[in-house]
Design a protein around this motif. Structure first.
Motif, PDB file in Angstrom:
ATOM      1  N   LYS A 131     -69.150  -3.541  56.518  1.00  0.00           N
ATOM      2  CA  LYS A 131     -68.103  -4.201  57.289  1.00  0.00           C
ATOM      3  C   LYS A 131     -67.896  -5.618  56.765  1.00  0.00           C
ATOM      4  O   LYS A 131     -68.762  -6.177  56.090  1.00  0.00           O
ATOM      5  N   ALA A 132     -66.760  -6.185  57.115  1.00  0.00           N
ATOM      6  CA  ALA A 132     -66.464  -7.551  56.670  1.00  0.00           C
ATOM      7  C   ALA A 132     -65.378  -8.151  57.541  1.00  0.00           C
ATOM      8  O   ALA A 132     -64.699  -7.450  58.309  1.00  0.00           O
ATOM      9  N   THR A 133     -65.197  -9.452  57.413  1.00  0.00           N
ATOM     10  CA  THR A 133     -64.076 -10.141  58.034  1.00  0.00           C
ATOM     11  C   THR A 133     -63.528 -11.153  57.038  1.00  0.00           C
ATOM     12  O   THR A 133     -64.188 -11.486  56.044  1.00  0.00           O
ATOM     13  N   LEU A 134     -62.323 -11.626  57.291  1.00  0.00           N
ATOM     14  CA  LEU A 134     -61.659 -12.580  56.409  1.00  0.00           C
ATOM     15  C   LEU A 134     -61.390 -13.875  57.168  1.00  0.00           C
ATOM     16  O   LEU A 134     -60.915 -13.842  58.313  1.00  0.00           O
ATOM     17  N   ILE A 135     -61.682 -15.002  56.531  1.00  0.00           N
ATOM     18  CA  ILE A 135     -61.437 -16.313  57.130  1.00  0.00           C
ATOM     19  C   ILE A 135     -60.611 -17.139  56.143  1.00  0.00           C
ATOM     20  O   ILE A 135     -60.989 -17.285  54.974  1.00  0.00           O
ATOM     21  N   ASP A 150     -51.303 -13.923  61.161  1.00  0.00           N
ATOM     22  CA  ASP A 150     -52.405 -13.650  62.068  1.00  0.00           C
ATOM     23  C   ASP A 150     -53.588 -13.090  61.291  1.00  0.00           C
ATOM     24  O   ASP A 150     -53.476 -12.075  60.598  1.00  0.00           O
ATOM     25  N   GLY A 151     -54.705 -13.764  61.373  1.00  0.00           N
ATOM     26  CA  GLY A 151     -55.921 -13.272  60.752  1.00  0.00           C
ATOM     27  C   GLY A 151     -56.691 -12.389  61.717  1.00  0.00           C
ATOM     28  O   GLY A 151     -56.157 -11.909  62.723  1.00  0.00           O
ATOM     29  N   PHE A 152     -57.940 -12.190  61.433  1.00  0.00           N
ATOM     30  CA  PHE A 152     -58.775 -11.392  62.320  1.00  0.00           C
ATOM     31  C   PHE A 152     -59.359 -12.294  63.404  1.00  0.00           C
ATOM     32  O   PHE A 152     -59.671 -13.461  63.154  1.00  0.00           O
ATOM     33  N   PRO A 153     -59.533 -11.766  64.607  1.00  0.00           N
ATOM     34  CA  PRO A 153     -60.190 -12.559  65.656  1.00  0.00           C
ATOM     35  C   PRO A 153     -61.575 -13.012  65.193  1.00  0.00           C
ATOM     36  O   PRO A 153     -62.242 -12.311  64.427  1.00  0.00           O
ATOM     37  N   GLU A 154     -61.978 -14.198  65.624  1.00  0.00           N
ATOM     38  CA  GLU A 154     -63.273 -14.729  65.218  1.00  0.00           C
ATOM     39  C   GLU A 154     -64.397 -13.752  65.560  1.00  0.00           C
ATOM     40  O   GLU A 154     -64.484 -13.256  66.691  1.00  0.00           O
ATOM     41  N   GLY A 155     -65.219 -13.454  64.594  1.00  0.00           N
ATOM     42  CA  GLY A 155     -66.334 -12.540  64.810  1.00  0.00           C
ATOM     43  C   GLY A 155     -65.964 -11.072  64.735  1.00  0.00           C
ATOM     44  O   GLY A 155     -66.831 -10.209  64.909  1.00  0.00           O
ATOM     45  N   LYS A 156     -64.690 -10.765  64.461  1.00  0.00           N
ATOM     46  CA  LYS A 156     -64.230  -9.370  64.390  1.00  0.00           C
ATOM     47  C   LYS A 156     -64.473  -8.817  62.984  1.00  0.00           C
ATOM     48  O   LYS A 156     -63.853  -9.252  62.017  1.00  0.00           O
ATOM     49  N   TYR A 157     -65.383  -7.865  62.860  1.00  0.00           N
ATOM     50  CA  TYR A 157     -65.696  -7.237  61.582  1.00  0.00           C
ATOM     51  C   TYR A 157     -65.078  -5.843  61.530  1.00  0.00           C
ATOM     52  O   TYR A 157     -65.115  -5.102  62.521  1.00  0.00           O
ATOM     53  N   LEU A 158     -64.501  -5.519  60.388  1.00  0.00           N
ATOM     54  CA  LEU A 158     -63.832  -4.234  60.207  1.00  0.00           C
ATOM     55  C   LEU A 158     -64.469  -3.482  59.045  1.00  0.00           C
ATOM     56  O   LEU A 158     -65.093  -4.089  58.165  1.00  0.00           O
ATOM     57  N   PRO A 159     -64.316  -2.175  59.005  1.00  0.00           N
ATOM     58  CA  PRO A 159     -64.887  -1.400  57.902  1.00  0.00           C
ATOM     59  C   PRO A 159     -64.351  -1.874  56.554  1.00  0.00           C
ATOM     60  O   PRO A 159     -63.171  -2.196  56.411  1.00  0.00           O
ATOM     61  N   ILE A 161     -50.294  -9.095  53.864  1.00  0.00           N
ATOM     62  CA  ILE A 161     -51.395  -8.537  54.627  1.00  0.00           C
ATOM     63  C   ILE A 161     -52.560  -9.506  54.489  1.00  0.00           C
ATOM     64  O   ILE A 161     -52.666 -10.188  53.461  1.00  0.00           O
ATOM     65  N   PRO A 162     -53.421  -9.657  55.520  1.00  0.00           N
ATOM     66  CA  PRO A 162     -54.574 -10.539  55.338  1.00  0.00           C
ATOM     67  C   PRO A 162     -55.333 -10.165  54.067  1.00  0.00           C
ATOM     68  O   PRO A 162     -55.814  -9.036  53.942  1.00  0.00           O
ATOM     69  N   GLY A 163     -55.390 -11.081  53.112  1.00  0.00           N
ATOM     70  CA  GLY A 163     -55.991 -10.743  51.831  1.00  0.00           C
ATOM     71  C   GLY A 163     -56.374 -11.965  51.037  1.00  0.00           C
ATOM     72  O   GLY A 163     -55.899 -13.072  51.295  1.00  0.00           O
ATOM     73  N   ASP A 166     -62.494 -16.977  52.755  1.00  0.00           N
ATOM     74  CA  ASP A 166     -63.806 -16.341  52.666  1.00  0.00           C
ATOM     75  C   ASP A 166     -63.756 -14.877  53.075  1.00  0.00           C
ATOM     76  O   ASP A 166     -63.108 -14.515  54.075  1.00  0.00           O
ATOM     77  N   LEU A 167     -64.433 -14.068  52.307  1.00  0.00           N
ATOM     78  CA  LEU A 167     -64.765 -12.702  52.697  1.00  0.00           C
ATOM     79  C   LEU A 167     -66.205 -12.754  53.198  1.00  0.00           C
ATOM     80  O   LEU A 167     -67.125 -13.026  52.417  1.00  0.00           O
ATOM     81  N   VAL A 168     -66.405 -12.539  54.486  1.00  0.00           N
ATOM     82  CA  VAL A 168     -67.742 -12.590  55.072  1.00  0.00           C
ATOM     83  C   VAL A 168     -68.225 -11.158  55.283  1.00  0.00           C
ATOM     84  O   VAL A 168     -67.613 -10.384  56.026  1.00  0.00           O
ATOM     85  N   LEU A 169     -69.310 -10.800  54.596  1.00  0.00           N
ATOM     86  CA  LEU A 169     -69.846  -9.449  54.673  1.00  0.00           C
ATOM     87  C   LEU A 169     -70.700  -9.270  55.926  1.00  0.00           C
ATOM     88  O   LEU A 169     -71.163 -10.249  56.539  1.00  0.00           O
TER      89      LEU A 169
END
Length: 647
Positions: A351-355, A244-253, A327-329, A226-229
């Motif tokens: 911003k978004a995060t990846l799950i 390694d993915g993104f930390p839970e709740g971590k949104y990046l530009p 890369i996380p993608g 999922d791409l969470v906007l």
């Protein structure tokens, strides 16, 4: 890997003994002979008719062949000219993957980096393999393909599988069509990929009627991510990213690559096009309509991006393919790209995060026609429906060489026994494996009989009983996407009736197709004349499907007469009755309502009359409509697609 269950004691696996007495020739990039998928444990001796040898060349000693991998050869005109040593060893991965899909042995706990974990096995796990390496870093030279096909036939293979695609050209200019004709002449079934140039129409390749042409379908397994906007919207895509993915709740530009430079081409993330100052530390959305997907992710990573989103643009539509990005993608569809771009353009600080969700089973709808799978109509022989059939070709797990990274990228240092890749290169081996099982169950069947069994028993609905959809937009698929339908192995082993063809039938077809004597001699590689040949129409070729054309500007009533003959392959007496679904705009009639058979091998002919009345169609209508003709005895449904075109 794997297409068939083994619970049915009377099914194709049991009747063919998993293809144990069948030899399959694979023309590809070679093989990794040490792979566990090619072990020969508990196999019977090599069939005595085998005439080939294990000539693997450099770093491929003869003792690497066994009762499973019974032959290996390599062909390279360039190497011979340079007097360099070659090898049948696979340093690309494609050949190992296709070969194990056809005939790999049972391997427990197989996976790619933990994805698709389970037992891996090929379609015909006891069949014997002979590999002919004809593809190298720079491609698959014409002379090497022909040499490989001729050698496979001479060596005694029963089936040839070739996941190699060229441009659709007249048969006398097509090396695969020429080689395939020689194979069919010797009783060898020839299975080939239809190409990955869909969803554009008239892109189907390997279209000669003596070739079994395979398109691709999805399966009910996906690798979701999922791409969470930043506004909470969830965009579901596909990914094989393991890390390694993104930390839970971590949104990046989140940035669109098209905004990272003034160059329009930057949106596709080609090397050297991204502005590192704008990309650094961000998730980057890149467009995709062609070119290597992994390389785009690497461009983002090298520019300092920390996340990657690959978005379909025309013509790829809603089709998704999973990749093992470094890369996380993830990949998203064309419609979801629009949603993401709207979000980016309407927010000052998007911003978004990846799950990453891993392997998901029971995905619906399935199967559907893969977006990339090349489509008909047949641009070389308009009276022959292509593809013939479709089979699994999206996100297929199969064997992989030890020395090749799963992404084949130089920066990828990972190694894995199995890999997940997509294409009609993956669907063709499924059909090749089923053909091997049919040959094992019915050793006396001709290639045309096997092909007929595959086509007339294919299904055209998904697992929920709904008409097959097209992944490009999830509308109902055209018959030019799936041909006769999706392969159904356990039904193919007992088709009831088959449409057989001889070499003379193909020669008559070539004459009817206005190939001249010289052109036909190129195809047949011997002197042939059309003078005195039985005068037939192109659509009279005894094919398991029927395709006829009408002149849209002709008077409203026009008729085409089509001749067909079926061979009974059942046991005992049997009576078949006809059931017709008319294509829109025509009326189809058959001169016999019943076909009565007294013994196996008996043939019966019938005549089909197709009357175009343009019912409900405008005058000068240009397009196509489809229906079907079914012979049934109550148990078997011998189905032939009927396609009518107006031009």
């Amino acid at each position: 890997m794997g297409l068939i269950g083994t619970k049915d004691k009377h099914g194709i696996i049991n009747e063919s003994d998993s293809g144990s007495n069948v030899i399959i020739g694979v023309l590809d990039t070679g093989i990794w002979p040490e792979h566990v998928s090619f072990n020969d444990q508990d196999l019977e001796p090599v069939p005595s008719r085998w005439r080939g040898k294990c000539d693997g060349g450099d770093n491929f000693p003869e003792n690497l062949c066994n009762k499973k991998l019974i032959g290996a050869r390599y062909y390279s005109t360039e190497l011979y000219e340079q007097q360099q040593q070659g090898s049948a060893r696979d340093t690309d991965g494609h050949g190992t993957h296709t070969t194990s899909t056809i005939a790999g042995r049972h391997v427990p706990n197989a996976s790619l980096l933990g994805f698709a974990q389970g037992v891996a096995n090929g379609v015909a796990p006891k069949s014997r393999i002979a590999v002919y390496k004809v593809c190298w870093e720079d491609g698959c030279p014409v002379y090497d393909i022909l040499a490989g096909i001729d050698a496979a036939v001479e060596d005694g293979v029963d089936v040839i599988s070739i996941s190699i695609i060229g441009d659709p050209v007249p048969y006398h200019e097509d090396p695969i069509a020429i080689g395939a004709f020689g194979a069919i002449e010797k009783g060898v079934l020839f299975s080939a990929s239809g190409g990955n140039n869909g969803p554009t129409d008239s892109t189907i390749a390997n279209v000669a009627p003596w070739i079994t042409t395979v398109g691709a379908s999805t399966i009910d397994r996906r690798f979701l991510a999922d791409l969470v906007l930043g506004d909470g919207s969830v965009i579901t895509g596909s990914s094989l990213y393991k890390g390694d993915g993104f930390p839970e709740g971590k949104y990046l530009p989140l940035i669109y690559a098209g905004n990272a430079s003034n160059s329009k081409i930057v949106a596709t993330c080609l090397a050297g096009t991204l502005n590192k100052d704008l990309v650094h530390g961000k998730i980057v959305l890149c467009d995709h309509h062609d070119g290597p997907r992994i390389e785009k992710a690497e461009v983002v990573r090298e520019a300092g991006g920390v996340g990657f989103v690959l978005a379909n643009v025309e013509p790829m539509g809603e089709g998704l393919i999973a990749d093992a990005f470094l890369i996380p993608g993830l990949a998203i569809t064309q419609s979801k790209r629009t949603t993401v771009l709207q979000y980016i353009s309407s927010n000052k600080n998007p911003k978004a995060t990846l799950i990453f969700k891993g392997t998901q089973l029971g995905v619906k709808p399935a199967p559907v026609v893969a977006s990339f799978s090349s489509r008909g109509p047949n641009s070389i022989s308009p009276s022959v429906l292509k593809p013939d059939i479709i089979a699994p070709g999206v996100d297929i797990l199969a064997a992989w060489p030890d020395g090749v990274p799963p992404t084949e990228a130089a920066a990828d240092k990972r190694r894995t026994e199995f890999n997940i890749i997509s294409g009609t290169s993956m669907s063709c081996p499924h059909v090749s494996g089923v053909a091997a099982l049919l040959k094992g169950a019915h050793p006396n069947w001709s290639p045309a009989m096997i092909k007929s069994a595959l086509m007339t028993t294919a299904y055209t609905v998904d697992h929920d009983g709904k008409t097959l959809l097209d992944e490009k937009d999830y509308s109902v698929s055209s018959i030019f996407g799936f041909g006769a339908g999706h392969v159904d192995p356990n039904k193919a082993v007992d088709p009831g009736l088959v449409y057989d063809l001889s070499v003379d039938d193909y020669l008559n077809f070539l004459c009817a197709s206005n190939y001249n004597t010289g052109q036909i001699q190129v195809i047949t590689r011997k002197a042939v004349s059309c003078s005195g040949v039985q005068q037939v129409k192109m659509w009279d070729l005894n094919y398991p499907s029927i395709l006829v054309s009408f002149d849209a500007s002709a008077p409203s009533k026009s008729e085409v007469v089509v001749n067909r003959a079926v061979t009974y392959v059942g046991d005992g007496d049997s009576t078949y009755t006809i059931n017709i679904t008319n294509p829109k705009g025509v009326t189809v009639a058959v001169d016999q309502e019943k076909l009565i058979f007294k013994k196996k091998g008996q043939k019966q002919s019938y005549v089909v009359r197709i009357l175009s009345e343009k019912v409900g169609l405008h005058h000068n209508y240009s397009g196509s409509e489809s229906g079907r003709l079914v012979w049934t005895d109550g148990k078997h449904q011998v189905t032939s697609p009927i396609v009518v075109t107006w031009s």
